[in-house]
Each structure stands twice: as structure tokens, then as C-alpha cells.
Design an enzyme around this catalytic site. Structure first.
Site, PDB file in Angstrom:
ATOM      1  N   CYS A 196      -7.466 -11.519   0.878  1.00 19.63           N
ATOM      2  CA  CYS A 196      -7.485 -11.064   2.267  1.00 19.63           C
ATOM      3  C   CYS A 196      -7.644 -12.255   3.212  1.00 19.63           C
ATOM      4  O   CYS A 196      -8.601 -13.039   3.095  1.00 19.63           O
ATOM      5  CB  CYS A 196      -8.606 -10.064   2.502  1.00 19.63           C
ATOM      6  SG  CYS A 196      -8.686  -9.496   4.222  1.00 19.63           S
ATOM      7  N   ARG A 235       0.850  -1.189   0.000  1.00 20.89           N
ATOM      8  CA  ARG A 235       0.000   0.000   0.000  1.00 20.89           C
ATOM      9  C   ARG A 235       0.891   1.246   0.000  1.00 20.89           C
ATOM     10  O   ARG A 235       1.773   1.388   0.853  1.00 20.89           O
ATOM     11  CB  ARG A 235      -0.903  -0.006   1.234  1.00 20.89           C
ATOM     12  CG  ARG A 235      -1.904   1.124   1.291  1.00 20.89           C
ATOM     13  CD  ARG A 235      -2.765   1.002   2.540  1.00 20.89           C
ATOM     14  NE  ARG A 235      -3.611  -0.192   2.489  1.00 20.89           N
ATOM     15  CZ  ARG A 235      -4.033  -0.850   3.572  1.00 20.89           C
ATOM     16  NH1 ARG A 235      -3.664  -0.448   4.773  1.00 20.89           N
ATOM     17  NH2 ARG A 235      -4.804  -1.906   3.442  1.00 20.89           N
ATOM     18  N   CYS A 274     -13.572  -2.284   6.436  1.00 20.41           N
ATOM     19  CA  CYS A 274     -12.708  -1.460   5.585  1.00 20.41           C
ATOM     20  C   CYS A 274     -13.491  -0.578   4.610  1.00 20.41           C
ATOM     21  O   CYS A 274     -13.027   0.503   4.256  1.00 20.41           O
ATOM     22  CB  CYS A 274     -11.737  -2.350   4.814  1.00 20.41           C
ATOM     23  SG  CYS A 274     -10.513  -3.151   5.869  1.00 20.41           S
ATOM     24  N   CYS A 299     -14.797  -3.873  -0.061  1.00 20.64           N
ATOM     25  CA  CYS A 299     -13.399  -4.175   0.245  1.00 20.64           C
ATOM     26  C   CYS A 299     -12.900  -5.260  -0.710  1.00 20.64           C
ATOM     27  O   CYS A 299     -13.667  -5.833  -1.479  1.00 20.64           O
ATOM     28  CB  CYS A 299     -13.257  -4.624   1.698  1.00 20.64           C
ATOM     29  SG  CYS A 299     -13.968  -6.260   2.026  1.00 20.64           S
ATOM     30  N   CYS A 336     -15.776  -9.246   5.808  1.00 23.25           N
ATOM     31  CA  CYS A 336     -15.674  -9.551   7.235  1.00 23.25           C
ATOM     32  C   CYS A 336     -16.095  -8.309   8.005  1.00 23.25           C
ATOM     33  O   CYS A 336     -16.319  -7.253   7.413  1.00 23.25           O
ATOM     34  CB  CYS A 336     -14.255  -9.979   7.593  1.00 23.25           C
ATOM     35  SG  CYS A 336     -13.096  -8.602   7.829  1.00 23.25           S
ATOM     36  N   ARG A 340      -2.343   6.120   9.957  1.00 22.37           N
ATOM     37  CA  ARG A 340      -2.371   5.675   8.559  1.00 22.37           C
ATOM     38  C   ARG A 340      -2.471   6.880   7.611  1.00 22.37           C
ATOM     39  O   ARG A 340      -2.353   8.029   8.035  1.00 22.37           O
ATOM     40  CB  ARG A 340      -3.562   4.736   8.357  1.00 22.37           C
ATOM     41  CG  ARG A 340      -3.576   3.515   9.285  1.00 22.37           C
ATOM     42  CD  ARG A 340      -2.572   2.466   8.874  1.00 22.37           C
ATOM     43  NE  ARG A 340      -2.673   1.243   9.675  1.00 22.37           N
ATOM     44  CZ  ARG A 340      -3.466   0.208   9.411  1.00 22.37           C
ATOM     45  NH1 ARG A 340      -4.309   0.265   8.388  1.00 22.37           N
ATOM     46  NH2 ARG A 340      -3.438  -0.880  10.159  1.00 22.37           N
ATOM     47  N   LYS A 399      -4.053   0.557  15.045  1.00 18.76           N
ATOM     48  CA  LYS A 399      -4.003   1.556  13.979  1.00 18.76           C
ATOM     49  C   LYS A 399      -4.773   2.810  14.385  1.00 18.76           C
ATOM     50  O   LYS A 399      -5.669   2.775  15.225  1.00 18.76           O
ATOM     51  CB  LYS A 399      -4.579   0.976  12.692  1.00 18.76           C
ATOM     52  CG  LYS A 399      -6.025   0.503  12.813  1.00 18.76           C
ATOM     53  CD  LYS A 399      -6.450  -0.257  11.560  1.00 18.76           C
ATOM     54  CE  LYS A 399      -7.837  -0.861  11.732  1.00 18.76           C
ATOM     55  NZ  LYS A 399      -8.237  -1.683  10.574  1.00 18.76           N
ATOM     56  N   LYS A 422      -6.548   6.441  12.556  1.00 24.74           N
ATOM     57  CA  LYS A 422      -6.962   7.005  11.273  1.00 24.74           C
ATOM     58  C   LYS A 422      -7.456   8.431  11.444  1.00 24.74           C
ATOM     59  O   LYS A 422      -8.205   8.729  12.373  1.00 24.74           O
ATOM     60  CB  LYS A 422      -8.061   6.134  10.653  1.00 24.74           C
ATOM     61  CG  LYS A 422      -7.598   4.718  10.332  1.00 24.74           C
ATOM     62  CD  LYS A 422      -8.704   3.876   9.733  1.00 24.74           C
ATOM     63  CE  LYS A 422      -8.202   2.477   9.372  1.00 24.74           C
ATOM     64  NZ  LYS A 422      -9.270   1.638   8.781  1.00 24.74           N
TER      65      LYS A 422
END
Length: 569
Positions: A435, A76, A478, A429, A474, A145, A210, A212
Site C-alpha cells: 500500500c 479488487r 480501511c 488493513c 495509516c 463501492r 468514494k 460506501k
């Protein structure tokens, strides 16, 4: 699993012992016996923008042949604010063939992703990205991120000023370790850890999870600012940026069957001036560093820190860290959270053209020459490109004299932009096959499902009403499905939880309507609900508002209610 509630989870020790994100990645890259890297280095590699994956479509067959999984890596590249130059686009396009699977993916966070990169190509790919003045560090991992920013605001005159603040936040919160350049860019090897490497914001163990950040310019909410750990909402007075409302504690991820996990929308904390933005961002991150839960990864996001301690506690903590309180928040209003497609004129006389890209996947195939078309456009374009938070692309700052040429190229390659309003609002996603967390399809399946949903809307004569639909494989969220008017979250192959009732401006979560249902169940339910909506919706009533008024679900006021099916009292 961590059985001691007071004991940090294993990844905390991996981070602490990684020598500022080095681990043994450098030596693992030279191991030709396997296409994978070690478990510990897999954790550390995320901080470098890498996820190890394998092709799950081929797992069983390879296992039968006594072969290891077909490992590859997702890389990414961060693109703060989503802006890239035509030269950068052309370089990314070249890398897609040279190192990856021949496609480019625009993410839901305005970044680029490559899929199918094999281990021997990791270093040359990351080096090539850096040659284009982009990087992959902190694109994943327990750090801040990619910082998002409104891509195509109505007040275009101040977009660049707000974008600069988003870029400054990104730069300020980028990890300082020299490991990244040492491993990937052939930088000079660190001789003295104590002398050279220091993380003044993150420390040796970085964040618990994480983090954001999004920056938005009302009335657009195209970045879903309230779904983020930290948000900055631009306040414009007399066509000037006077500051930002600060929002805290949003986040999407949950775990199926675990009621202690839930999505949350952010709270408004206060107002800061433009010169306080970096101070607010840094100290909010430090509060999460010091108070976030390091004993339970499922409870480690900042949203839980805020929810557990309360907004007043956080306000006091930030005031103490900054040495001054935030001012009272200003009044704002959002009216929209999708993208505005087609040509739109900027205040400076130039034009922006927003292209719909299904689930962000830029590729050429038998039906589509989108990647070739964009390559040709990049070769003549003198403005910039903007990746949107809805996985679309804006060809920005186009002069009048170049509009026809771009239209001709789009026509030449038959880039069809005549898609339904509901498809324009859809998002998914990656999910299967790469994934590792995916339980069901998303990117590969949603376009097919939208075909059938479009048919139902036509049947009930409501095609003129765009409905925001998002799908994930899931519950990690995302594609931010828990904000959608209709959200589908994968439960197993061919089975989804169906959520209803998000608000089109991104300011309300949805609620579980049906659990573990198949496509036939989905279409039957939507057929009935669309029939009701067509007959009984009031003027300009959104689908998300209607299903609440009609009592299919209730209006969610806290994330704990999202997974509770509404029952009439």
C-alpha cells in the site's frame, strides 16, 4: 496541491476529460517499456477496480540498481453482500496462482483482492473475473463501492430478502459507461460518445470522493453500518421485513495532524419502505454529487457534506428529490458487531460454519493449508460462501449430511480455530509492503502483537473477555480502527497512535490515548490498564466502556473529539 479554494482539484479535470473512464488505459496496457501506467490513468484505473502499487520492501535496492520500482497491481472484485458460489470460489482460487501472488484476500468490505498482478496480466485477470459473473468496476474510485450486507444474522429466514436489496442497490449504482467492457472484455469500441455513453446518476465527473453503503440486520452490526456514507438498518416486525432505518454521514478516514479531518458515525435520517430503497440510495448519491466538496479531497467525503450542512438540511434535500419525506425512524438495538464462529443452525435446518481468517489472508504456507482446505471444501459444497465484513468466511447452507465431511477436511488440513476471543475480533488493513499510503505495518504485524496481548490477558485472568482490536498502517481507516475498543493507527515504522473506548456494538468512536508509541510502550500501557480492568470492571462491562468510566479517555460524541487526548478537568 490546490491553492485556489474555488478551483476543483486536478482529479476532477482528469475525470471530466477521461471520456467516461477510458483515459488512455488501453494504449498504456500495450506499453512494455515500463511495468507502470501513467499518473492520469492511475487515477482512472481505480474506477475499474485497480490500484497501482510497488513492493516497498525492494524500493531502495532497486533504486541502487537503477531499476524502476517493482510495480504490480491490486485488483479488487466486487461481491455485493459478500455471497459467492463454490464455483466462483474455485475460480478465484485458480486466478490467485495464475495471475497473482498465490493468495486471496477477503477485504473489510466483503470483496476479494488479488495482489501482485503484473501489467500484462491485468486484462486476462479482469476478463476471468467477469467470466464468473463478478466484476471489478466501481470496486475503487469516486463512485459507490461494494455494497455490504449482514453475513450471518440470527434471523436467517429474511437474510436472502435483505441481501437482494443490497444487490439491487449495487446494480442500480454501478457506472453505466461502456469503457469497462471495451477495455477489459473486448467489447465493441464506442463510436459516438454522446449517443452511447451516459451516466444518469453520476455525470461526467462522477462523485467528489468514494461512497460506501451497508445494509444490516439487527441485533448484529457486523458491517459497522454507522461507519458508512449511507446505511440501511432492516426493521423486522412479526418475522417480516417492513422497511429500513436510513443512516447517513459516516466515514473513517482522517489525516495525521490535520484537525479539519476526523472520523464520524452516521446520523439516523428516517425510515423507508423496501420499495423506496433504490430511490433513497440514488437520490442520496445525487445530493453528494451536487453538493460534495470538489475543491479539497480531504473534505470531499459525504460525512463532511452532512456535517457542514446539518441533518435537517439533508432531510429536506432528500424529501425534495424523492417528492416525499421519509417516515420517522423505528427503534432498533445492536448487541454485537463481530462474527459468530463455528457451527450455527439456520431456521431452515441447514447449518452455517464461520471460519476465522487472520486479517482475511487466505493462503498456504509452512504453518497453514487454509487455501487448500477451502479449495477441497468448495469442490463438495452445495451451498454458498459468505465473506464477512470482519475478513472471515462463512461456509453457508450446509445440510446435516455434509457437516461431518467439512469437519473432516478442516481437521485433515489442521485448520486451527481455537484462537482467543480477542484474536477473533481483530482486524488489520494490508499496509506494507504494497500500500502506497502505509506509514507502518498492519497485516504482517498485528498477529504478532495479538500474541503478546493474549499473554497479558492471561496474566490478568481476563482471557474470557474479548477485546476488539483493529490496526491500520495509516489514518485512512480501511479496517475501521476508530470504532475499535483498542485502535492502532500507523504513524511511522514501528510507531502507532493508540485509541481507546470504542463500543463493542459499533455505535461509539474511540479517542486518542497515546501518540506515536512503540510496541514496548503499547504493552506497558495495556499491562497497567488490564490490571485495573481485571480488578475494577463491573459485571459484563466491556473494555471500551471501562476505559471511559475509569477516565482513561472520554466518551466521544463527535468525530472532532477523536484526536483530542482526554485531560481531566
Amino acid at each position: 496541491m490546490n491553492t485556489n479554494k474555488n478551483q476543483p482539484v486536478a482529479v476532477e479535470f482528469i475525470k471530466e476529460n477521461s471520456n467516461f473512464l477510458r483515459g488512455t488505459i488501453a494504449s498504456e496496457l500495450g506499453n512494455e517499456v515500463t511495468g507502470s501506467i501513467s499518473e492520469n490513468d492511475t487515477q482512472i484505473s481505480k474506477f475499474h477496480g485497480i490500484y497501482q502499487q510497488d513492493d516497498r520492501d525492494l524500493r531502495k535496492e532497486r533504486s541502487k540498481q537503477k531499476l524502476e520500482p517493482l510495480y504490480s497491481f491490486m485488483i479488487r472484485a466486487r461481491v455485493p453482500g459478500g455471497i459467492c458460489t463454490p464455483e466462483q470460489w474455485l475460480a478465484i482460487d485458480d486466478m490467485a496462482d495464475r495471475y497473482a501472488n498465490g493468495s486471496i484476500r477477503i477485504t473489510t468490505r466483503q470483496a476479494f483482492q488479488f495482489h501482485g498482478v503484473i501489467k500484462k496480466n491485468l486484462k486476462p485477470t479482469i476478463a476471468a473475473i467477469n467470466q464468473q459473473l463478478m466484476d471489478t468496476i466501481a470496486a475503487c474510485g469516486d463512485v459507490n463501492r461494494n455494497v455490504m450486507c449482514t453475513a450471518n444474522p440470527e434471523l436467517s429466514s429474511i437474510h436472502y430478502r435483505v441481501y437482494q436489496d443490497a444487490k439491487a442497490i449495487s446494480d442500480h449504482l454501478t457506472p453505466q459507461t461502456s469503457a469497462y467492457h471495451e477495455i477489459w472484455i473486448d467489447g465493441e469500441k464506442v463510436k459516438s460518445e454522446s449517443k452511447t455513453d451516459h451516466e444518469p446518476i453520476y455525470g461526467k465527473t462522477y462523485l467528489p470522493r468514494k461512497f460506501k453503503i451497508a445494509v444490516v440486520i439487527p441485533p448484529d452490526n457486523d458491517v459497522d453500518v454507522l461507519a458508512h456514507d449511507l446505511g440501511f438498518i432492516a426493521i423486522i416486525e412479526n418475522h417480516e421485513l417492513v422497511g429500513y432505518n436510513v443512516t447517513v454521514g459516516g466515514g473513517m478516514g482522517t489525516t495525521h495532524g490535520d484537525s479539519s479531518t476526523f472520523p464520524l458515525l452516521a446520523h439516523t435520517l428516517g425510515f423507508c419502505t423496501p420499495d423506496q430503497v433504490l430511490l433513497v440510495a440514488e437520490n442520496t448519491v445525487k445530493i453528494q454529487r451536487d453538493h460534495g466538496d470538489r475543491t479539497n479531497r480531504k473534505h470531499a467525503r459525504f460525512k463532511y457534506t452532512v456535517d457542514d450542512h446539518g441533518i435537517d438540511w439533508l432531510r429536506g434535500q432528500l424529501s425534495d428529490h424523492m417528492g416525499q419525506p421519509l417516515l420517522a425512524a423505528k427503534k432498533i438495538e445492536f448487541t454485537h458487531n463481530g462474527d459468530r464462529f463455528g457451527w450455527r443452525k439456520n431456521l431452515d435446518g441447514s447449518w452455517n460454519h464461520t471460519l476465522f481468517i487472520a486479517n482475511g489472508r487466505v493462503k498456504d504456507d509452512g504453518m497453514n493449508s487454509l487455501r487448500t482446505a477451502l479449495r477441497e471444501i468448495a469442490q463438495i459444497h452445495q451451498g454458498n460462501f459468505r465473506l464477512t465484513a470482519n475478513q472471515n468466511l462463512i461456509i453457508a447452507q450446509v445440510p446435516d449430511s455434509a457437516k461431518n465431511q467439512i469437519d473432516q477436511l478442516l481437521g485433515l488440513y489442521k485448520i486451527n480455530q481455537q484462537v482467543s476471543l480477542t484474536r477473533q475480533l481483530s482486524m488489520a488493513c494490508v499496509a506494507l509492503p504494497t500500500c502506497s499510503l502505509a506509514m507502518a505495518e498492519a497485516e504482517r504485524y498485528l498477529p504478532e502483537l495479538i500474541n503478546q496481548i493474549d499473554g497479558l490477558q492471561q496474566k490478568h485472568h481476563i482471557s474470557n473477555r474479548g477485546i476488539m482490536i483493529r490496526m491500520t498502517g495509516c489514518p485512512n481507516g480501511c479496517a475501521r480502527p476508530f470504532i475499535a475498543e483498542i485502535g492502532f493507527v500507523g504513524k511511522a515504522l514501528g510507531r502507532y497512535n493508540m485509541y481507546l473506548g470504542g463500543k463493542p456494538d459499533g455505535t461509539r468512536l474511540n479517542q486518542l490515548y497515546l501518540e506515536n508509541i512503540t510496541e514496548s510502550d503499547i504493552l506497558k500501557q495495556l499491562d497497567d490498564i488490564f490490571s485495573h480492568y481485571a480488578k475494577d470492571a463491573i459485571s459484563n462491562e466491556s473494555f471500551g466502556d471501562f476505559v471511559i468510566r475509569a477516565q482513561y479517555v472520554s466518551a466521544v460524541t463527535h468525530g472532532k473529539q477523536v484526536h483530542l487526548k482526554w485531560v481531566e478537568s
